[in-house]
Design a protein around this motif. Structure first.
Motif, PDB file in Angstrom:
ATOM      1  N   ALA A  64      71.684  28.558  71.897  1.00 47.99           N
ATOM      2  CA  ALA A  64      72.351  29.865  71.906  1.00 47.99           C
ATOM      3  C   ALA A  64      71.339  30.978  72.157  1.00 47.99           C
ATOM      4  O   ALA A  64      71.606  31.928  72.910  1.00 47.99           O
ATOM      5  N   LEU A  65      70.169  30.859  71.540  1.00 45.65           N
ATOM      6  CA  LEU A  65      69.127  31.871  71.751  1.00 45.65           C
ATOM      7  C   LEU A  65      68.630  31.833  73.195  1.00 45.65           C
ATOM      8  O   LEU A  65      68.458  32.888  73.828  1.00 45.65           O
ATOM      9  N   GLU A  66      68.418  30.648  73.714  1.00 50.81           N
ATOM     10  CA  GLU A  66      67.953  30.539  75.096  1.00 50.81           C
ATOM     11  C   GLU A  66      68.956  31.156  76.073  1.00 50.81           C
ATOM     12  O   GLU A  66      68.572  31.828  77.030  1.00 50.81           O
ATOM     13  N   ARG A  67      70.259  30.926  75.811  1.00 49.76           N
ATOM     14  CA  ARG A  67      71.289  31.521  76.677  1.00 49.76           C
ATOM     15  C   ARG A  67      71.270  33.041  76.590  1.00 49.76           C
ATOM     16  O   ARG A  67      71.415  33.744  77.602  1.00 49.76           O
ATOM     17  N   SER A  68      71.085  33.566  75.377  1.00 49.34           N
ATOM     18  CA  SER A  68      71.035  35.022  75.197  1.00 49.34           C
ATOM     19  C   SER A  68      69.845  35.619  75.931  1.00 49.34           C
ATOM     20  O   SER A  68      69.945  36.674  76.569  1.00 49.34           O
ATOM     21  N   LEU A  69      68.692  34.952  75.837  1.00 46.96           N
ATOM     22  CA  LEU A  69      67.501  35.442  76.518  1.00 46.96           C
ATOM     23  C   LEU A  69      67.691  35.434  78.030  1.00 46.96           C
ATOM     24  O   LEU A  69      67.303  36.378  78.736  1.00 46.96           O
ATOM     25  N   GLY A  78      60.857  42.445  80.523  1.00 47.14           N
ATOM     26  CA  GLY A  78      59.737  42.330  79.593  1.00 47.14           C
ATOM     27  C   GLY A  78      58.881  41.112  79.867  1.00 47.14           C
ATOM     28  O   GLY A  78      57.641  41.169  79.813  1.00 47.14           O
ATOM     29  N   ILE A  79      59.525  39.989  80.172  1.00 47.30           N
ATOM     30  CA  ILE A  79      58.772  38.777  80.487  1.00 47.30           C
ATOM     31  C   ILE A  79      57.950  38.971  81.753  1.00 47.30           C
ATOM     32  O   ILE A  79      56.792  38.537  81.844  1.00 47.30           O
ATOM     33  N   ASP A  80      58.523  39.653  82.725  1.00 45.49           N
ATOM     34  CA  ASP A  80      57.799  39.913  83.969  1.00 45.49           C
ATOM     35  C   ASP A  80      56.530  40.717  83.701  1.00 45.49           C
ATOM     36  O   ASP A  80      55.463  40.428  84.257  1.00 45.49           O
ATOM     37  N   LEU A  81      56.624  41.729  82.824  1.00 40.76           N
ATOM     38  CA  LEU A  81      55.439  42.529  82.489  1.00 40.76           C
ATOM     39  C   LEU A  81      54.389  41.689  81.779  1.00 40.76           C
ATOM     40  O   LEU A  81      53.182  41.815  82.054  1.00 40.76           O
ATOM     41  N   VAL A  82      54.818  40.825  80.841  1.00 43.16           N
ATOM     42  CA  VAL A  82      53.871  39.972  80.122  1.00 43.16           C
ATOM     43  C   VAL A  82      53.187  39.010  81.092  1.00 43.16           C
ATOM     44  O   VAL A  82      51.961  38.815  81.046  1.00 43.16           O
ATOM     45  N   VAL A  83      53.968  38.400  81.977  1.00 46.22           N
ATOM     46  CA  VAL A  83      53.397  37.446  82.937  1.00 46.22           C
ATOM     47  C   VAL A  83      52.359  38.133  83.823  1.00 46.22           C
ATOM     48  O   VAL A  83      51.262  37.604  84.063  1.00 46.22           O
ATOM     49  N   ARG A  84      52.679  39.342  84.316  1.00 48.15           N
ATOM     50  CA  ARG A  84      51.729  40.053  85.168  1.00 48.15           C
ATOM     51  C   ARG A  84      50.447  40.405  84.405  1.00 48.15           C
ATOM     52  O   ARG A  84      49.336  40.297  84.933  1.00 48.15           O
ATOM     53  N   GLY A  85      50.606  40.819  83.132  1.00 52.82           N
ATOM     54  CA  GLY A  85      49.436  41.132  82.330  1.00 52.82           C
ATOM     55  C   GLY A  85      48.573  39.913  82.067  1.00 52.82           C
ATOM     56  O   GLY A  85      47.330  39.985  82.113  1.00 52.82           O
ATOM     57  N   LEU A  86      49.202  38.780  81.815  1.00 58.64           N
ATOM     58  CA  LEU A  86      48.445  37.555  81.562  1.00 58.64           C
ATOM     59  C   LEU A  86      47.726  37.071  82.809  1.00 58.64           C
ATOM     60  O   LEU A  86      46.608  36.545  82.734  1.00 58.64           O
ATOM     61  N   GLN A  98      58.729  30.436  82.648  1.00 60.19           N
ATOM     62  CA  GLN A  98      59.375  29.515  81.711  1.00 60.19           C
ATOM     63  C   GLN A  98      58.498  29.246  80.499  1.00 60.19           C
ATOM     64  O   GLN A  98      58.984  29.080  79.385  1.00 60.19           O
ATOM     65  N   ALA A  99      57.180  29.217  80.716  1.00 59.54           N
ATOM     66  CA  ALA A  99      56.262  29.016  79.590  1.00 59.54           C
ATOM     67  C   ALA A  99      56.374  30.163  78.600  1.00 59.54           C
ATOM     68  O   ALA A  99      56.368  29.954  77.373  1.00 59.54           O
ATOM     69  N   VAL A 100      56.483  31.381  79.116  1.00 57.69           N
ATOM     70  CA  VAL A 100      56.622  32.541  78.235  1.00 57.69           C
ATOM     71  C   VAL A 100      57.950  32.451  77.475  1.00 57.69           C
ATOM     72  O   VAL A 100      58.011  32.736  76.271  1.00 57.69           O
ATOM     73  N   ARG A 101      59.026  32.041  78.141  1.00 52.76           N
ATOM     74  CA  ARG A 101      60.319  31.900  77.464  1.00 52.76           C
ATOM     75  C   ARG A 101      60.235  30.854  76.353  1.00 52.76           C
ATOM     76  O   ARG A 101      60.799  31.030  75.267  1.00 52.76           O
ATOM     77  N   THR A 102      59.533  29.758  76.611  1.00 55.89           N
ATOM     78  CA  THR A 102      59.378  28.717  75.590  1.00 55.89           C
ATOM     79  C   THR A 102      58.654  29.257  74.368  1.00 55.89           C
ATOM     80  O   THR A 102      59.038  28.999  73.222  1.00 55.89           O
ATOM     81  N   VAL A 103      57.610  30.023  74.613  1.00 48.27           N
ATOM     82  CA  VAL A 103      56.842  30.598  73.504  1.00 48.27           C
ATOM     83  C   VAL A 103      57.694  31.577  72.705  1.00 48.27           C
ATOM     84  O   VAL A 103      57.618  31.625  71.467  1.00 48.27           O
ATOM     85  N   ILE A 104      58.518  32.352  73.381  1.00 45.33           N
ATOM     86  CA  ILE A 104      59.383  33.319  72.677  1.00 45.33           C
ATOM     87  C   ILE A 104      60.302  32.598  71.708  1.00 45.33           C
ATOM     88  O   ILE A 104      60.458  33.005  70.543  1.00 45.33           O
ATOM     89  N   LEU A 225      53.029  36.537  69.193  1.00 43.48           N
ATOM     90  CA  LEU A 225      53.403  36.122  70.540  1.00 43.48           C
ATOM     91  C   LEU A 225      52.154  35.907  71.396  1.00 43.48           C
ATOM     92  O   LEU A 225      52.041  34.912  72.125  1.00 43.48           O
ATOM     93  N   GLU A 226      51.190  36.820  71.289  1.00 46.77           N
ATOM     94  CA  GLU A 226      49.948  36.673  72.048  1.00 46.77           C
ATOM     95  C   GLU A 226      49.212  35.393  71.653  1.00 46.77           C
ATOM     96  O   GLU A 226      48.715  34.641  72.517  1.00 46.77           O
ATOM     97  N   ARG A 227      49.107  35.136  70.338  1.00 45.07           N
ATOM     98  CA  ARG A 227      48.395  33.943  69.878  1.00 45.07           C
ATOM     99  C   ARG A 227      49.065  32.676  70.406  1.00 45.07           C
ATOM    100  O   ARG A 227      48.395  31.733  70.834  1.00 45.07           O
ATOM    101  N   ARG A 228      50.377  32.670  70.372  1.00 48.00           N
ATOM    102  CA  ARG A 228      51.095  31.487  70.857  1.00 48.00           C
ATOM    103  C   ARG A 228      50.917  31.309  72.362  1.00 48.00           C
ATOM    104  O   ARG A 228      50.830  30.180  72.858  1.00 48.00           O
ATOM    105  N   LEU A 229      50.890  32.404  73.092  1.00 44.16           N
ATOM    106  CA  LEU A 229      50.655  32.307  74.534  1.00 44.16           C
ATOM    107  C   LEU A 229      49.269  31.741  74.820  1.00 44.16           C
ATOM    108  O   LEU A 229      49.087  30.906  75.716  1.00 44.16           O
ATOM    109  N   LEU A 230      48.276  32.179  74.031  1.00 47.37           N
ATOM    110  CA  LEU A 230      46.924  31.640  74.219  1.00 47.37           C
ATOM    111  C   LEU A 230      46.872  30.157  73.881  1.00 47.37           C
ATOM    112  O   LEU A 230      46.187  29.376  74.556  1.00 47.37           O
TER     113      LEU A 230
END
Length: 381
Positions: A64-69, A78-86, A98-104, A225-230
């Motif tokens: 349900a959360l994945e569908r909402s996202l 927001g994900i696009d901005l995070v991906v570009r920054g990373l 998709q990796a960022v969505r998984t971490v969220i 979120l940053e720690r999990r992405l790393l």
């Protein structure tokens, strides 16, 4: 009562919830057999506990959360901005959306939602189911109403209002006892309804901390979120990870990744709370139907409870039911609001007081055999 204590002592929350749900059904049928087949508080607790089990197991919640996202343009941005920054911070690394969505989803703390719900399930069962078991054992052989005996039983309950006192339980078990011996069907139906509501109010008051905790658990922190992405980008390389983490927060400045993460977590926080709330605010029924508690209750009062005469019942309803003798405006707007919840529960108990299939078992014989042996049954529960 020893069985109740043994179930409450079960450490594994998923198996414990299945036991709790099954035990409520046994208690429900035992009391219903002495009160003309009417629903009692345990009858409703069966189906509420079964629904709670889905939250404990996080069944459907992650999806349900994945569908909402996926359906949120703000989250996409927001994900696009995070991906570009990373990608700027980690040049050459294949950072993918998709990796960022998984971490969220992992950062949404759904485990804490599950844990808070499991605590509430146990808390109510250990107290209220034990008193039902004691009540049924104490009065199993009574054939004549004895007010002194029920008074002695209730004297062992703590005086005072909930969450610490048990005055509502005292009144409720007195009414259950009188209902057993009543030969007037309407009087019996009203006694049982009031008893169910009194225990319902006690239960919901006691559950307030756990309900609040479940709804507030999924509060995302941009730093988490940053720690999990790393961890995802550099899972086994702490030598590279920590210098690059420093680059994300250099000299305390809010870098593009931090700014994007903050913006993203604000959007996600609202979606996660909405997904958790919607998951908590449904009730599956034995016929396969599902009640959406955010909508007015789609039911009518049974004939015995269409017009109420018991003055104590009418006085109780005047306190908890803003739309008396109607299911209008029963829709719950905020599950963390006790009066809002009680309005819906009040009409639910009244409308379904004589619904026979609520006394049906919540699990098949094979499923019961599995969890009584300590195994999680296969398939959807």
């Amino acid at each position: 009562m020893a069985d109740i204590d043994a179930i409450a002592g079960q450490a594994e929350p998923i198996i414990r919830n299945l036991w709790i749900t099954h035990a409520y059904q046994l208690l429900s049928r035992s009391l219903a057999s002495r009160t003309g087949g009417h629903a009692n508080w345990c009858t409703f607790a069966v189906w509420a506990s079964k629904q709670v089990g889905r939250t404990i197991r996080q069944e459907d919640l992650t999806h349900a959360l994945e569908r909402s996202l996926a359906a949120s343009p703000e989250v996409d941005a927001g994900i696009d901005l995070v991906v570009r920054g990373l990608r700027r911070a980690f040049p050459g690394h294949p950072v993918v959306e998709q990796a960022v969505r998984t971490v969220i989803v992992r950062a949404a703390r759904l485990d804490e939602v599950s844990a808070a719900t499991a605590r509430g399930n146990l808390k109510v069962f250990a107290e209220i189911a034990r008193e039902f078991a004691r009540f049924l054992a104490e009065f199993a052989q009574d054939t004549v109403l004895d007010e002194q005996r029920i008074a002695d039983f209730c004297a062992t309950l703590r005086p005072g209002e909930p969450p610490d006192g048990q005055d509502y339980l005292r009144r409720a078990f007195t009414r259950y006892y009188r209902a057993i011996f009543s030969t007037d069907e309407k009087q019996r139906a009203e006694l049982l309804l009031l008893a169910n509501l009194e225990i319902g109010l006690h239960e919901q008051t006691r559950l307030q901390p756990e309900i609040t905790a479940a709804l507030e658990a999924p509060i995302l922190d941009p730093r988490d979120l940053e720690r999990r992405l790393l961890d995802l980008l550099l899972p086994d390389n702490p030598i590279l990870k920590w210098p690059r983490l420093a680059l994300l927060t250099v000299l305390g400045r809010r870098t593009p990744v931090r700014l994007a993460a903050e913006q993203l977590t604000e959007h996600v926080r609202r979606l996660v709370r909405r997904a958790v709330t919607e998951h908590l605010m449904v009730l599956s029924l034995p016929d396969g139907g599902v009640l959406d508690l955010s909508e007015d209750l789609p039911a009518t009062f049974p004939p015995l409870l269409a017009e109420l005469v018991d003055p104590e019942l009418r006085a109780f309803l005047a306190r908890v039911d803003p739309s008396p003798d109607s299911v209008r405006d029963t829709a719950v707007r905020d599950w963390s609001d006790l009066p809002d919840r009680m309005h819906y529960i009040t009409d639910l108990f009244r409308c379904y007081a004589q619904r026979a299939d609520l006394l049906d078992p919540p699990f098949t014989a094979d499923q019961v055999a599995d969890f009584t042996a300590g195994r999680l049954p296969s398939g959807r529960l």
